[in-house]
Design a protein around this motif. Sequence first.
Motif, PDB file in Angstrom:
ATOM      1  N   VAL A  10      20.603  18.862  -0.667  1.00  0.00           N
ATOM      2  CA  VAL A  10      20.075  17.618   0.285  1.00  0.00           C
ATOM      3  C   VAL A  10      19.310  16.886  -0.730  1.00  0.00           C
ATOM      4  CG1 VAL A  10      18.335  17.226   1.987  1.00  0.00           C
ATOM      5  CG2 VAL A  10      19.529  19.265   2.145  1.00  0.00           C
ATOM      6  N   ASP A  11      19.588  15.851  -0.910  1.00  0.00           N
ATOM      7  CA  ASP A  11      19.123  14.768  -1.938  1.00  0.00           C
ATOM      8  C   ASP A  11      18.329  13.823  -1.206  1.00  0.00           C
ATOM      9  OD1 ASP A  11      20.402  15.091  -4.635  1.00  0.00           O
ATOM     10  OD2 ASP A  11      22.106  15.029  -3.313  1.00  0.00           O
ATOM     11  N   VAL A  12      16.792  13.639  -1.645  1.00  0.00           N
ATOM     12  CA  VAL A  12      16.154  12.975  -0.781  1.00  0.00           C
ATOM     13  C   VAL A  12      15.474  11.954  -1.976  1.00  0.00           C
ATOM     14  CG1 VAL A  12      13.832  12.852   0.687  1.00  0.00           C
ATOM     15  CG2 VAL A  12      15.472  14.901   0.614  1.00  0.00           C
ATOM     16  N   ARG A  13      15.479  10.610  -1.524  1.00  0.00           N
ATOM     17  CA  ARG A  13      14.816   9.357  -2.307  1.00  0.00           C
ATOM     18  C   ARG A  13      13.616   9.052  -1.376  1.00  0.00           C
ATOM     19  NH1 ARG A  13      17.586   4.969  -5.815  1.00  0.00           N
ATOM     20  NH2 ARG A  13      17.320   6.554  -7.287  1.00  0.00           N
ATOM     21  N   TYR A  14      12.320   9.101  -1.855  1.00  0.00           N
ATOM     22  CA  TYR A  14      11.120   8.632  -1.486  1.00  0.00           C
ATOM     23  C   TYR A  14      10.783   7.310  -1.862  1.00  0.00           C
ATOM     24  CZ  TYR A  14      10.313  13.935  -0.053  1.00  0.00           C
ATOM     25  OH  TYR A  14      10.386  14.917   0.455  1.00  0.00           O
ATOM     26  N   PHE A  15      10.575   6.424  -1.040  1.00  0.00           N
ATOM     27  CA  PHE A  15       9.955   5.160  -1.411  1.00  0.00           C
ATOM     28  C   PHE A  15       8.483   4.896  -1.057  1.00  0.00           C
ATOM     29  CE2 PHE A  15      14.739   4.793  -0.469  1.00  0.00           C
ATOM     30  CZ  PHE A  15      14.908   4.065  -1.611  1.00  0.00           C
ATOM     31  N   TYR A  16       7.701   4.734  -2.113  1.00  0.00           N
ATOM     32  CA  TYR A  16       6.232   4.478  -2.000  1.00  0.00           C
ATOM     33  C   TYR A  16       5.880   3.139  -2.123  1.00  0.00           C
ATOM     34  CZ  TYR A  16       6.506   9.595  -2.834  1.00  0.00           C
ATOM     35  OH  TYR A  16       6.923  10.839  -2.835  1.00  0.00           O
ATOM     36  N   ARG A  17       4.972   2.732  -1.473  1.00  0.00           N
ATOM     37  CA  ARG A  17       4.042   1.420  -1.743  1.00  0.00           C
ATOM     38  C   ARG A  17       2.824   2.090  -2.371  1.00  0.00           C
ATOM     39  NH1 ARG A  17       0.331  -2.469   0.341  1.00  0.00           N
ATOM     40  NH2 ARG A  17       0.847  -4.538  -0.069  1.00  0.00           N
ATOM     41  N   ILE A  18       2.590   1.632  -3.559  1.00  0.00           N
ATOM     42  CA  ILE A  18       1.374   1.955  -4.318  1.00  0.00           C
ATOM     43  C   ILE A  18       0.515   0.627  -4.558  1.00  0.00           C
ATOM     44  CG2 ILE A  18       0.265   3.279  -6.499  1.00  0.00           C
ATOM     45  CD1 ILE A  18       2.279   4.808  -4.915  1.00  0.00           C
ATOM     46  N   THR A  19      -0.645   0.975  -4.260  1.00  0.00           N
ATOM     47  CA  THR A  19      -1.846  -0.125  -4.456  1.00  0.00           C
ATOM     48  C   THR A  19      -2.778   0.362  -5.484  1.00  0.00           C
ATOM     49  OG1 THR A  19      -3.405   0.537  -2.788  1.00  0.00           O
ATOM     50  CG2 THR A  19      -1.413  -1.056  -2.302  1.00  0.00           C
ATOM     51  N   ALA A  20      -3.249  -0.680  -6.299  1.00  0.00           N
ATOM     52  CA  ALA A  20      -4.438  -0.293  -7.349  1.00  0.00           C
ATOM     53  C   ALA A  20      -5.272  -1.467  -7.403  1.00  0.00           C
ATOM     54  CB  ALA A  20      -3.762   0.027  -8.622  1.00  0.00           C
ATOM     55  N   ASN A  21      -6.535  -1.310  -7.884  1.00  0.00           N
ATOM     56  CA  ASN A  21      -7.518  -2.389  -8.247  1.00  0.00           C
ATOM     57  C   ASN A  21      -7.591  -2.636  -9.667  1.00  0.00           C
ATOM     58  OD1 ASN A  21      -8.265  -2.688  -5.523  1.00  0.00           O
ATOM     59  ND2 ASN A  21      -9.607  -0.821  -5.501  1.00  0.00           N
ATOM     60  N   ALA A  22      -7.121  -3.944 -10.146  1.00  0.00           N
ATOM     61  CA  ALA A  22      -6.989  -4.233 -11.631  1.00  0.00           C
ATOM     62  C   ALA A  22      -8.322  -5.091 -11.981  1.00  0.00           C
ATOM     63  CB  ALA A  22      -5.831  -4.925 -11.794  1.00  0.00           C
ATOM     64  N   CYS A  23      -9.055  -4.582 -12.905  1.00  0.00           N
ATOM     65  CA  CYS A  23     -10.225  -5.231 -13.356  1.00  0.00           C
ATOM     66  C   CYS A  23      -9.975  -6.240 -14.590  1.00  0.00           C
ATOM     67  CB  CYS A  23     -11.195  -4.368 -13.823  1.00  0.00           C
ATOM     68  SG  CYS A  23     -12.033  -3.065 -12.863  1.00  0.00           S
ATOM     69  N   VAL A  24     -10.091  -7.585 -14.162  1.00  0.00           N
ATOM     70  CA  VAL A  24     -10.062  -8.638 -15.001  1.00  0.00           C
ATOM     71  C   VAL A  24     -11.392  -9.346 -15.414  1.00  0.00           C
ATOM     72  CG1 VAL A  24      -8.462 -10.808 -15.298  1.00  0.00           C
ATOM     73  CG2 VAL A  24      -7.474  -8.841 -14.096  1.00  0.00           C
ATOM     74  N   GLY A  25     -11.666  -9.190 -16.659  1.00  0.00           N
ATOM     75  CA  GLY A  25     -12.858  -9.696 -17.067  1.00  0.00           C
ATOM     76  C   GLY A  25     -14.081  -9.286 -16.208  1.00  0.00           C
ATOM     77  N   ALA A  26     -14.840 -10.266 -16.122  1.00  0.00           N
ATOM     78  CA  ALA A  26     -16.146  -9.950 -15.165  1.00  0.00           C
ATOM     79  C   ALA A  26     -16.042 -10.318 -13.655  1.00  0.00           C
ATOM     80  CB  ALA A  26     -17.435 -10.689 -15.571  1.00  0.00           C
ATOM     81  N   ALA A  27     -14.849 -10.841 -13.386  1.00  0.00           N
ATOM     82  CA  ALA A  27     -14.298 -11.158 -11.886  1.00  0.00           C
ATOM     83  C   ALA A  27     -14.426  -9.797 -11.192  1.00  0.00           C
ATOM     84  CB  ALA A  27     -13.201 -11.736 -11.895  1.00  0.00           C
ATOM     85  N   ARG A  28     -14.223  -9.927  -9.695  1.00  0.00           N
ATOM     86  CA  ARG A  28     -14.060  -8.836  -8.836  1.00  0.00           C
ATOM     87  C   ARG A  28     -12.476  -8.252  -9.112  1.00  0.00           C
ATOM     88  NH1 ARG A  28     -15.559 -10.204  -2.920  1.00  0.00           N
ATOM     89  NH2 ARG A  28     -15.069  -7.865  -2.693  1.00  0.00           N
ATOM     90  N   PRO A  29     -12.456  -6.836  -8.758  1.00  0.00           N
ATOM     91  CA  PRO A  29     -11.094  -6.342  -8.937  1.00  0.00           C
ATOM     92  C   PRO A  29     -10.286  -6.927  -8.292  1.00  0.00           C
ATOM     93  CG  PRO A  29     -12.789  -4.696  -8.884  1.00  0.00           C
ATOM     94  CD  PRO A  29     -13.607  -5.807  -8.569  1.00  0.00           C
ATOM     95  N   VAL A  30      -9.055  -7.291  -8.557  1.00  0.00           N
ATOM     96  CA  VAL A  30      -7.926  -7.751  -8.073  1.00  0.00           C
ATOM     97  C   VAL A  30      -6.821  -6.665  -7.494  1.00  0.00           C
ATOM     98  CG1 VAL A  30      -6.107  -9.517  -7.909  1.00  0.00           C
ATOM     99  CG2 VAL A  30      -8.029  -9.922  -9.411  1.00  0.00           C
ATOM    100  N   GLU A  31      -6.515  -6.659  -5.980  1.00  0.00           N
ATOM    101  CA  GLU A  31      -5.710  -5.619  -5.795  1.00  0.00           C
ATOM    102  C   GLU A  31      -3.973  -5.998  -6.095  1.00  0.00           C
ATOM    103  OE1 GLU A  31      -5.688  -3.201  -1.716  1.00  0.00           O
ATOM    104  OE2 GLU A  31      -3.974  -5.040  -1.348  1.00  0.00           O
TER     105      GLU A  31
END
Length: 275
Positions: A84-105
């Motif tokens: 049984v071969d299973v391929r999982y597909f995930y949607r991953i989110t993260a918060n990226a810190c760019v300079g002093a601005a608010r984190p960007v998703e």
Amino acid sequence: MPEKVTPGPVADSVSIREAVCIHTKKIFDSCRDKDCIEDLRVYLTRESQEVLEHALSVKAGTAQLLCAGIDVEPVSFNRGCYTVDVRYFYRITANACVGAARPVEICGLAVFDKRVILFGSEGSARVFSSANGPIDCQCPCAQMPTAIVEAVDPIILNMKMVDVCQCTPCQCEIADIPAGICSAFGGELVFGGDSRRLFVSLGQFSIIRLERDTQLLIPAYDYCMPDKECTCGNNDEDPCEIFRHVKFPVDEFFPPNTSCPCPDSYRDFCGGRYN
């Protein structure tokens, strides 16, 4: 209940009314697993990739299991067993810190392939049904068991941003991504030409089983008659009267008293969330 081989009333039982023959799916084999998936590459959308190129750091967000593709094939050297071969597909989110601005998703796709071997018995009968119409014949192929995968959204254990020169040598582009999966990101996914990449480690719980259609003899107690009466919605009902029957949400005002069952090293991941 004494041994019985034919359907019919059960005379020597007080609670069991009769033995009935039903058509259902029987589970021939199953397994459960707790996979620790380390350094899984996240294929970001083009907009998210541009943010990552200028990010100073990243913090884990959420991981959502979008879909699981399943393929079943017989094992040639062991009759009755199947891969049984299973391929999982995930949607991953993260918060990226760019300079002093608010984190960007930022968000992207992660893919995990898993293979197990289970016993699924053998079946050579070809099944025809009147529901398909009088001339809709099926092909004379061997009857394969049905694979069922039960899984929950994974836990994010770790996330890191890596320069391309530091990546492992083989980072092959994934193929055969369903169109429905790509549409879940709202933008084009980037598979190459990047200078930074995002990697995530996940904890995945799953149950995989093989089933076949079969006929089983089971005890029946009685017909299942609903004991709840159907009620029609009435717009004239007093909303305050309805509200008075709603239980006060005590748990929403006070934190739970139970302690965190996770080890100290994983205390940030309790409850399936990354703090």
